[in-house]
Design an enzyme around this catalytic site. Structure first.
Site, PDB file in Angstrom:
ATOM      1  N   ASN A  13       0.743  -1.383   0.193  1.00  0.00           N
ATOM      2  CA  ASN A  13      -0.142   0.054   0.093  1.00  0.00           C
ATOM      3  C   ASN A  13       0.795   1.021   0.425  1.00  0.00           C
ATOM      4  O   ASN A  13       0.276   2.416  -0.704  1.00  0.00           O
ATOM      5  CB  ASN A  13      -0.631  -0.068   1.631  1.00  0.00           C
ATOM      6  CG  ASN A  13      -2.642  -0.517   1.111  1.00  0.00           C
ATOM      7  OD1 ASN A  13      -3.020  -0.377   0.235  1.00  0.00           O
ATOM      8  ND2 ASN A  13      -3.239  -1.355   1.980  1.00  0.00           N
ATOM      9  N   HIS A 107      -8.888  -0.653   6.292  1.00  0.00           N
ATOM     10  CA  HIS A 107      -8.820  -2.197   7.219  1.00  0.00           C
ATOM     11  C   HIS A 107      -9.397  -4.061   5.767  1.00  0.00           C
ATOM     12  O   HIS A 107     -10.267  -2.567   4.844  1.00  0.00           O
ATOM     13  CB  HIS A 107      -9.878  -1.984   7.782  1.00  0.00           C
ATOM     14  CG  HIS A 107      -9.939  -3.410   9.295  1.00  0.00           C
ATOM     15  ND1 HIS A 107      -9.181  -3.304   9.936  1.00  0.00           N
ATOM     16  CD2 HIS A 107     -11.417  -4.369   8.714  1.00  0.00           C
ATOM     17  CE1 HIS A 107      -9.466  -4.281  10.641  1.00  0.00           C
ATOM     18  NE2 HIS A 107     -10.737  -5.490   9.631  1.00  0.00           N
TER      19      HIS A 107
END
Length: 204
Positions: A13, A107
């Site tokens: 990420n 998440h």
């Protein structure tokens, strides 16, 4: 946006966010990456010429002292927005309060389902529960774990033959797409939060 990043893992990420900056899709300057353990994210930062610091828990008497040092390093780097990118620790109020309303997390579940754990547990929990859709959520970080305002979500189907690994891999593709996009909304000033509900204004 002067962006700080916190990471604990391989940094996929982190790479998606920094690549978006390099390609001009995210109007931000990444000023500091902090890792709380030796991790691939450090090499990702080096590849993108972003300053990085390793601040492992073992170097501090407790987590509060560690995260106070992290906060101080972020402030010294003039960070004004913070992205958690695979950061495995719960943030202490000393960090959350310093960047109130300016911390995002991604998440690997469709919150509020399967909150409170880190990958791969949310994906495993989705399989155990027999849900037909899983996915990821970008939310504002507050002092209540995984309970801050939801900004955006992306869903993926749960397939009959899915394993934790295969489901996690498909969710990760969506994470890499969604996270830089949401950060760009904040950089453009398009996100407003009222009564814990996030609203994104139309582009332009």
């Amino acid at each position: 946006m002067r962006l700080g990043l916190l990471a604990s893992g391989r940094g996929s990420n982190v790479d998606a966010i920094l690549t978006a900056i390099d390609l001009g899709r995210l109007d931000a300057q990444a000023t500091l990456l902090i890792c709380d353990r030796p991790a691939g994210a450090m090499e990702v930062a080096e590849h993108h010429a972003v300053p990085a610091a390793l601040m492992p828990r073992r170097d501090y008497p407790d987590r509060l002292t560690q995260q106070t040092a992290m906060r101080d390093a972020l402030l010294a780097a003039d960070v004004d927005f913070l992205a958690l990118a695979g950061f495995a620790a719960i943030l202490e109020p000393v960090v959350v309060d310093a960047f109130e309303g300016r911390i995002l997390n991604i998440h690997p579940s469709l919150l509020p389902s399967f909150a409170g754990t880190v990958a791969p547990e949310p994906q495993a929990a989705a399989l155990r529960a027999g849900v037909k859709l899983a996915g990821c959520t970008v939310h504002v970080v507050t002092n209540e774990v995984d309970a801050g305002p939801i900004v955006a979500q992306a869903a993926v189907p749960v397939l009959p033959a899915d394993t934790v690994e295969s489901l996690a891999a498909r969710i990760l593709v969506e994470e890499h797409r969604l996270y830089p996009r949401v950060l760009s909304w904040f950089a453009e000033g398009r996100v407003s939060i009222n009564d814990a509900i996030a609203t994104v204004a139309p582009e332009g």
